[in-house]
Design a protein around this motif. Structure first.
Motif, short mmCIF file in Angstrom:
data_model
loop_
_atom_site.label_atom_id
_atom_site.label_comp_id
_atom_site.label_asym_id
_atom_site.label_seq_id
_atom_site.Cartn_x
_atom_site.Cartn_y
_atom_site.Cartn_z
N ALA A 235 0.84 -1.20 0.00
CA ALA A 235 0.00 0.00 0.00
C ALA A 235 0.88 1.25 0.00
N PRO A 236 0.80 2.05 -1.06
CA PRO A 236 1.69 3.21 -1.18
C PRO A 236 1.21 4.46 -0.44
N SER A 237 -0.01 4.42 0.09
CA SER A 237 -0.57 5.60 0.74
C SER A 237 -1.52 5.20 1.86
N VAL A 238 -1.87 6.16 2.68
CA VAL A 238 -2.83 5.92 3.75
C VAL A 238 -4.18 5.51 3.15
N ARG B 186 17.19 13.66 7.00
CA ARG B 186 16.01 12.81 6.87
C ARG B 186 15.13 12.92 8.11
N PHE B 187 15.76 12.96 9.28
CA PHE B 187 15.01 13.09 10.53
C PHE B 187 14.28 14.43 10.58
N THR B 188 14.95 15.50 10.18
CA THR B 188 14.32 16.82 10.15
C THR B 188 13.14 16.83 9.21
N ARG B 189 13.26 16.15 8.09
CA ARG B 189 12.13 16.07 7.15
C ARG B 189 10.95 15.34 7.78
N LEU B 190 11.23 14.32 8.57
CA LEU B 190 10.14 13.64 9.29
C LEU B 190 9.45 14.62 10.24
N GLY C 58 7.33 9.17 4.84
CA GLY C 58 8.66 9.32 5.42
C GLY C 58 9.06 8.13 6.28
N LEU C 59 8.15 7.65 7.09
CA LEU C 59 8.47 6.50 7.95
C LEU C 59 8.62 5.22 7.14
N ARG C 60 7.86 5.06 6.07
CA ARG C 60 8.05 3.89 5.21
C ARG C 60 9.46 3.85 4.64
N ARG C 61 10.03 5.01 4.39
CA ARG C 61 11.39 5.09 3.85
C ARG C 61 12.44 4.90 4.94
N VAL C 62 12.11 5.26 6.16
CA VAL C 62 13.06 5.17 7.27
C VAL C 62 13.14 3.76 7.84
N HIS D 264 13.95 -2.42 10.04
CA HIS D 264 12.56 -2.75 10.37
C HIS D 264 12.35 -3.02 11.86
N ARG D 265 13.17 -2.37 12.70
CA ARG D 265 13.06 -2.53 14.16
C ARG D 265 12.70 -1.20 14.80
N ILE D 266 11.61 -1.22 15.58
CA ILE D 266 11.18 -0.02 16.29
C ILE D 266 10.16 -0.45 17.34
N ASP D 267 9.93 0.37 18.32
CA ASP D 267 8.96 0.08 19.38
C ASP D 267 7.55 0.21 18.80
N VAL D 268 6.84 -0.90 18.72
CA VAL D 268 5.51 -0.95 18.11
C VAL D 268 4.54 -0.02 18.84
N ILE D 269 4.48 -0.11 20.15
CA ILE D 269 3.51 0.68 20.91
C ILE D 269 3.89 2.16 20.92
N ALA D 270 5.16 2.48 21.07
CA ALA D 270 5.58 3.89 21.04
C ALA D 270 5.28 4.51 19.68
#
Length: 169
Positions: A35-38, A109-113, A125-129, A135-141
């Motif tokens: 899915a490329p978009s919301v 890249r972070f500033t763009r986010l 932006g997050l799909r690219r990051v 592919h590791r990040i805190d799911v709930i956060a």
């Protein structure tokens, strides 16, 4: 019901369990990853099934379509996460690989986010990051930050990110 996800409340538990089960539901994961978009996430069957479960548990966006859009963005992003890594998403983005002096996610890249004006821009932006972060990040956060994206979350991220120090600073 609280408007925040946690590992101890119904929505947080439902979301985290759903995310864990994506490992075995390759078809749903593939649909969401493509899915490329919301909007594309919103129109997908995997999202709609989860949304119906949320509604049955009392999820009520109170007529605010943006809240459903944020949930859709979150669901689309979770399909890209393969490992739950507790901690601040911004802190994880600034993590440095051993032997490197640069953060995983560059300052630019972070500033763009942080400048993402809406959920669609944040989603892109997050799909690219996420691949940069393996592919590791805190799911709930991440869930809470996407759901409540705005000035407060942006400031929290800015303070949590470990900005590289420059000699002229």
């Amino acid at each position: 019901m609280s408007d925040r996800f946690s590992r101890d409340n119904a929505y947080g538990t439902m979301l985290f369990d759903w995310w864990q089960k994506l490992e075995d539901d390759r078809a749903s994961r593939a649909i969401l990853r493509r899915a490329p978009s919301v909007t594309a996430v919103t129109l997908s069957a995997p999202y709609q099934r989860l949304h119906r479960r949320f509604q049955a548990a009392g999820w009520n966006p109170n007529g605010i379509a943006a809240r459903n859009d944020r949930l859709a963005a979150l669901v689309g992003l979770l399909a890209h996460i393969t490992q739950d890594q507790p901690g601040s998403p911004a802190k994880a983005m600034s993590h440095k690989v051993p032997g490197e002096d640069r953060p995983l996610v560059s300052e630019l890249r972070f500033t763009r986010l942080l400048e993402a004006p809406d959920v669609d821009s944040l989603f892109t932006g997050l799909r690219r990051v996420l691949p940069i972060m393996e592919h590791r990040i805190d799911v709930i956060a991440l869930a809470n930050d996407v759901l409540h994206w705005g000035d407060k979350v942006k400031k929290d991220w800015a303070y949590a990110y470990d900005w590289p120090v420059r000699s002229a600073d």
